[in-house]
Design a protein around this motif. Structure first.
Motif, PDB file in Angstrom:
ATOM      1  N   ARG A 165     -18.647  24.406 -25.313  1.00  0.00           N
ATOM      2  CA  ARG A 165     -19.624  25.270 -24.640  1.00  0.00           C
ATOM      3  C   ARG A 165     -18.853  25.796 -23.429  1.00  0.00           C
ATOM      4  N   ALA A 166     -18.409  24.952 -22.696  1.00  0.00           N
ATOM      5  CA  ALA A 166     -17.548  25.021 -21.411  1.00  0.00           C
ATOM      6  C   ALA A 166     -16.758  26.108 -21.302  1.00  0.00           C
ATOM      7  N   ALA A 167     -15.526  26.064 -22.472  1.00  0.00           N
ATOM      8  CA  ALA A 167     -14.577  26.658 -22.804  1.00  0.00           C
ATOM      9  C   ALA A 167     -15.091  28.172 -23.149  1.00  0.00           C
ATOM     10  N   GLU A 168     -16.245  28.198 -23.825  1.00  0.00           N
ATOM     11  CA  GLU A 168     -16.875  29.645 -24.292  1.00  0.00           C
ATOM     12  C   GLU A 168     -17.252  30.071 -23.104  1.00  0.00           C
ATOM     13  N   LYS A 169     -18.070  29.455 -22.250  1.00  0.00           N
ATOM     14  CA  LYS A 169     -18.539  30.164 -20.971  1.00  0.00           C
ATOM     15  C   LYS A 169     -17.742  30.511 -19.916  1.00  0.00           C
ATOM     16  N   ALA A 170     -16.506  29.805 -19.844  1.00  0.00           N
ATOM     17  CA  ALA A 170     -15.568  30.208 -19.001  1.00  0.00           C
ATOM     18  C   ALA A 170     -14.715  31.375 -19.566  1.00  0.00           C
ATOM     19  N   LYS A 171     -14.470  31.531 -20.937  1.00  0.00           N
ATOM     20  CA  LYS A 171     -13.755  32.656 -21.739  1.00  0.00           C
ATOM     21  C   LYS A 171     -14.737  33.925 -21.230  1.00  0.00           C
TER      22      LYS A 171
END
Length: 243
Positions: free
Chosen positions: A225-231
């Motif tokens: 989720r953190a990676a998706e949010k950062a992306k």
């Protein structure tokens, strides 16, 4: 230290009350309990009081067993009820001092959580005996309407039995003499006790494996989720720059 023998004695004394057949298991178990109390009294004096109550319980259990073997005690007769009350009262006192002694040893070993669990089991087990005494009184006045209540109290007894065995098993694994090695895999001289201990260990290992797996899945989900949010945030910034 004594907790290994306590597990075996406790199991024999109380688990076989479930069986319809009587073969002096409570007397044998009580004798093992008395021996375990003498060993544990070296670490906490409450176990001396537990031993005194245990002697009374053992004597009453022996008398009850002899009467049952000689077919002199009728089911739900006056003698049966009086012996039951006396045995249960002695068992309650014995439990109280066992839990107080166990808490004292746990506190001395800086095992605060184990001491809290011990007090929880003390309250649970005391509540069972109070309910049991009330059920006996109710059976004298309403013998026909007490069956359902007795069944519920019986189920609660099984819960207390399992919780107490688990508690003593935890004590066996965590509490050891000052000169003992905390990293040593402690084994009993009694094969049956080792089998019971291994069964509990397998259950605990499965629980720990499930917790680790759940934590790992939660961490992976959080990272995803953190990676998706950062992306998403990065792409949003790029759009702003283009404008």
């Amino acid at each position: 230290m004594g907790f290994g023998l306590l597990i075996l004695g406790y199991f024999l004394t109380f688990a076989f009350t479930i069986s319809q057949a009587y073969f002096f298991a409570d007397v044998i178990g009580a004798l093992i309990l008395l021996y375990s109390f003498t060993k544990l009294s070296e670490y906490n004096l409450h176990f001396r009081s537990a031993a005194a109550a245990g002697m009374v319980f053992t004597l009453l259990a022996l008398v009850s067993g002899i009467l049952i073997s000689m077919h002199m005690m009728e089911n739900e007769g006056v003698t049966d009820i009086l012996l039951d009350v006396a045995k249960s009262a002695a068992a309650l006192v014995m439990h109280v001092f066992v839990f107080l002694g166990t808490r004292g040893i746990a506190q001395g070993a800086d095992c605060g959580r184990l001491a809290e669990k011990t007090m929880r089991n003390l309250v649970m087990t005391s509540a069972y005996y109070v309910m049991y005494f009330l059920t006996l009184l109710l059976s004298l006045w309403l013998p026909e309407g007490v069956a359902y209540v007795s069944f519920l109290v019986y189920l609660y007894f099984l819960v207390c039995l399992v919780c107490n065995l688990l508690l003593f098993h935890t004590c066996f694994g965590m509490l050891y003499p000052a000169e003992g090695d905390p990293m040593e895999n402690r084994r009993s001289r009694i094969p049956l006790l080792n089998k019971i201990s291994d069964a509990f260990d397998r259950v605990e290992e499965k629980k720990n494996a499930y917790r680790k797996q759940s934590m790992q899945m939660a961490m992976e989900e959080a990272e995803k989720r953190a990676a998706e949010k950062a992306k998403k945030y990065g792409s949003h910034k790029k759009k702003k720059k283009k404008k």
